[in-house]
Write a protein that holds these residues in place. Structure first.
Motif, short mmCIF file in Angstrom:
data_model
loop_
_atom_site.label_atom_id
_atom_site.label_comp_id
_atom_site.label_asym_id
_atom_site.label_seq_id
_atom_site.Cartn_x
_atom_site.Cartn_y
_atom_site.Cartn_z
N GLU A 454 6.90 -22.63 22.75
CA GLU A 454 7.75 -23.07 23.57
C GLU A 454 7.99 -24.49 23.17
O GLU A 454 9.34 -24.76 23.22
N ASN A 455 6.93 -25.30 22.86
CA ASN A 455 7.28 -26.56 22.53
C ASN A 455 7.98 -26.62 21.13
O ASN A 455 8.88 -27.57 20.89
N LEU A 456 7.47 -25.77 20.08
CA LEU A 456 8.42 -25.90 18.86
C LEU A 456 9.77 -25.58 19.05
O LEU A 456 10.76 -26.26 18.52
N LEU A 457 10.08 -24.62 19.78
CA LEU A 457 11.64 -24.17 20.09
C LEU A 457 12.12 -25.28 20.64
O LEU A 457 13.47 -25.37 20.63
N GLN A 458 11.55 -25.87 21.85
CA GLN A 458 12.44 -26.82 22.73
C GLN A 458 12.80 -28.34 21.67
O GLN A 458 13.80 -28.81 21.93
N LEU A 459 11.80 -28.48 21.11
CA LEU A 459 11.99 -29.79 20.29
C LEU A 459 12.59 -29.60 19.02
O LEU A 459 13.43 -30.56 18.75
N HIS A 460 12.58 -28.46 18.48
CA HIS A 460 13.34 -28.36 16.98
C HIS A 460 14.49 -27.56 17.05
O HIS A 460 15.29 -27.51 16.08
N GLN A 461 14.68 -26.78 17.98
CA GLN A 461 15.89 -25.59 18.46
C GLN A 461 16.47 -25.93 19.60
O GLN A 461 16.55 -24.91 20.45
N PRO A 462 16.56 -27.09 20.17
CA PRO A 462 17.01 -27.34 21.58
C PRO A 462 18.35 -26.47 22.00
O PRO A 462 18.37 -26.10 23.15
N HIS A 463 19.30 -26.57 21.01
CA HIS A 463 20.62 -25.93 21.43
C HIS A 463 20.44 -24.65 21.63
O HIS A 463 21.02 -24.12 22.64
N VAL A 464 19.31 -23.90 20.82
CA VAL A 464 19.26 -22.51 20.99
C VAL A 464 18.43 -22.22 22.47
O VAL A 464 18.87 -21.18 23.30
N PHE A 465 17.49 -22.89 22.52
CA PHE A 465 16.69 -22.73 23.77
C PHE A 465 17.64 -23.00 24.90
O PHE A 465 17.52 -21.91 25.95
N LEU A 466 18.48 -24.00 25.00
CA LEU A 466 19.40 -24.00 26.41
C LEU A 466 20.49 -23.04 26.28
O LEU A 466 20.74 -22.70 27.76
N HIS A 467 20.84 -22.81 25.11
CA HIS A 467 22.06 -21.47 25.35
C HIS A 467 21.38 -20.20 25.89
O HIS A 467 21.99 -19.68 26.79
N LEU A 468 20.08 -20.20 25.52
CA LEU A 468 19.29 -18.81 26.22
C LEU A 468 18.80 -19.13 27.56
O LEU A 468 19.20 -18.24 28.31
N GLN A 469 18.84 -20.14 27.83
CA GLN A 469 18.45 -20.49 29.22
C GLN A 469 19.83 -20.28 30.13
O GLN A 469 19.92 -19.70 31.39
#
Length: 565
Positions: A454-469
């Motif tokens: 989750e840290n890797l995804l939030q820090l380096h792919q924040p747009h993907v993480f927020l879109h999925l949220q």
């Protein structure tokens, strides 16, 4: 005065160093005495002693004193013994013994036998462990009651004459409750671990914003542990850099691959195998292993024991299979049947997987093989045919779960002999896979791996993480089966073995979490274009065709070549 004051400290330091050195030497000597090289070592030393005595008898008439002769004889004997230890096979066996002791002390600084239950330093994690163990025990006993099967019974004499013992077991109905737990249950257990005492830097209150009882993160994991950053991961996996040739990228089986690179890896692998050094073989796996050498390299890196001893122990375990019938057997058979109907790559190995799992359930050495922190959830109140007792069930301490057969199946691709599959898998399970279903704060266990993902995804792919949220999709919920099964059943067999090469070579499970985050990064465009949760699941449902090493290199080292033409 300074010298006088420093003398006691220096003396104490020397005494402590000497004590540690003596303890290490004693541990190596004890390990050598238990190993198979002791008879050869004794025979070689005795022959040198006889040779020295003959030389001493010839030199009695010389002018040298007896004391000088004894000193010279001892010095020569010492040199001869060291030369004997430097021989190819003897040196490799001795290095393997020392490496095994270092690995044990690296993961547990305590000397002597390990305690049955490792201490968890954090109270909130310990509470989550207790809840998880209670849940597992409750499900085991409930399955036994629902199916009317005791946890352990003696096998009927009529069953002893059947050729295929695994076929005589009737698997339980494939209902959801027939499995003690699966990846979804582990996800619930991971999400239940909450550190109420966490205080972020720059704040003074334990209470979170808007009156919350704790500080919550964006993801599902609410345990606040330190995980490796990308910069630290680049150091850990430095051998994966694109400047080095990699099996899975540069070999001749791939487009653009070269025969020269594959031949160089074959030559280097043959040299490592000749050395019989488990450390060298593990380092060789960091850049991948040729297909033809992988069985021997894995055996040498994971199981440097004598093959005859391994085969004999495997036969002894199957003798125990013929004596007793366990509920765990039915759970293993049910999981194997599920694998055979789910994956076309492994259905041909169904009987072999059953055979290995039945032996594994009776392996009482597994608690000592599993690296700390070990999972003590197998010790508790169990209902036997004649009442209730506090015991270890099953004898191996491994409670079958949904997906265990998927971890065994790749080993069946490499080996044809049952004892080889068993001993390689028991080492893989003890070193790595047991941590994928253990609730612990250890950096190599499931909790930290989920947090790293989750840290890797939030820090380096924040747009993907927020879109999925925004689509009410939790990335960890999708990636959890990948992590728990170490991607077995999701990747092509060739790519999976290349991934496990790196897992063994780097001696870490973090490569699993990095790859899970890399999949989301690789399919970033499709994920950002998704309009619903169904679209997200369709994008990530099929991982066949992914190139594991290319994805890992892209995630870790692509920043070096962004400005390249």
């Amino acid at each position: 005065e300074q010298a006088i004051m420093a003398t006691p400290t220096t003396a104490r330091e020397h005494a402590a160093s000497a004590s540690r050195h003596a303890a290490e030497v004693a541990a190596v000597v004890a390990a050598v005495q238990r190993s198979s090289i002791e008879p050869f070592l004794k025979q070689g030393v005795q022959s040198q002693v006889v040779h020295r005595r003959k030389l001493a008898g010839r030199q009695r008439g010389s002018a040298t004193s007896d004391t000088q002769n004894k000193q010279r004889s001892l010095a020569t004997l010492r040199e001869a013994t060291l030369a004997l230890l430097r021989e190819g096979e003897m040196q490799g066996a001795l290095r393997n013994i020392v490496r095994k002791i270092k690995l044990a002390r690296q993961h547990d600084e305590r000397c002597g036998p390990l305690p049955p239950v490792p201490e968890e330093p954090y109270d909130f994690v310990r509470a989550a462990q207790q809840r998880w163990w209670a849940k597992v025990f409750k499900r085991v006993n409930r399955i036994a009651e629902q199916h009317g099967v005791p946890l352990a019974t003696k096998r009927k004499p009529a069953d002893l004459f059947k050729e295929q013992l695994a076929e005589s077991l009737t698997p339980a109905p494939l209902r959801p409750d027939v499995f003690v737990y699966d990846s979804n249950d582990l996800l619930v257990a991971v999400c239940s671990v909450v550190n109420l005492d966490f205080v972020p830097e720059g704040t003074s209150s334990r209470a979170g914003p808007a009156g919350q009882t704790s500080w919550k993160t964006w993801g599902l994991v609410q345990a606040h542990f330190e995980t490796q950053t990308v910069e630290q991961l680049r150091v850990t996996f430095a051998d994966l850099d694109v400047c080095y040739g990699q099996m899975g990228v540069d070999d001749n089986d791939r487009p653009g691959g070269t025969d020269a690179f594959s031949e160089s890896r074959l030559r280097l692998g043959a040299q490592c195998l000749k050395s019989c050094d488990a450390g060298k073989l593990a380092s060789f796996l960091r850049r991948g292993c040729p297909i033809s050498l992988r069985p021997k390299v894995w055996l040498g890196a994971l199981c440097p024991e004598d093959e005859k001893t391994a085969s004999l122990y495997y036969s002894q375990l199957h003798t125990e299979v013929q004596k007793h019938n366990l509920l765990a057997d039915r759970l293993c058979v049910a999981d194997t049947c599920l694998l055979a109907g789910f994956d076309d790559n492994y259905f041909v190995f169904e009987d072999m997987i059953k055979e290995v799992l039945l032996a594994l359930m009776r392996d009482t050495q597994m608690p000592e093989i599993c690296r700390p922190p070990r999972n003590p959830c197998a010790v508790g109140n169990v209902k036997l045919a004649k009442g209730t007792a506090r015991a270890t069930y099953p004898p191996s301490g491994i409670i079958p779960f949904r997906g265990l057969a998927f971890l065994v199946a790749p080993c069946c691709v490499l080996f044809s002999q049952g004892h080889q599959i068993f001993h390689v898998f028991r080492q893989l399970y003890g070193r790595y896979f047991c941590r994928l279903h253990t609730i612990s704060s250890h950096p190599q266990c499931l909790l930290s791996l989920c947090l790293l993902f989750e840290n890797l995804l939030q820090l380096h792919q924040p747009h993907v993480f927020l879109h999925l949220q925004s689509l009410m999709v939790d990335p960890l919920r999708i990636a959890m089966p990948w992590i728990v099964q170490a991607f077995s059943g999701f990747l092509e067999v060739r790519e999976l073995l290349l991934l496990w090469d790196r897992m063994i070579g780097f001696d870490t499970l973090e490569v699993i979490a990095v790859l899970a985050a890399s999949v989301f990064a690789y399919r970033r465009s499709a994920l950002l274009a998704a309009q619903s949760a169904r679209d997200v699941h369709l994008v990530l449902r099929d991982l066949i065709g992914l190139k594991v090493i290319t994805l890992l290199q892209f995630s870790l080292f692509a920043h070096q070549y962004k400005d390249a033409p």
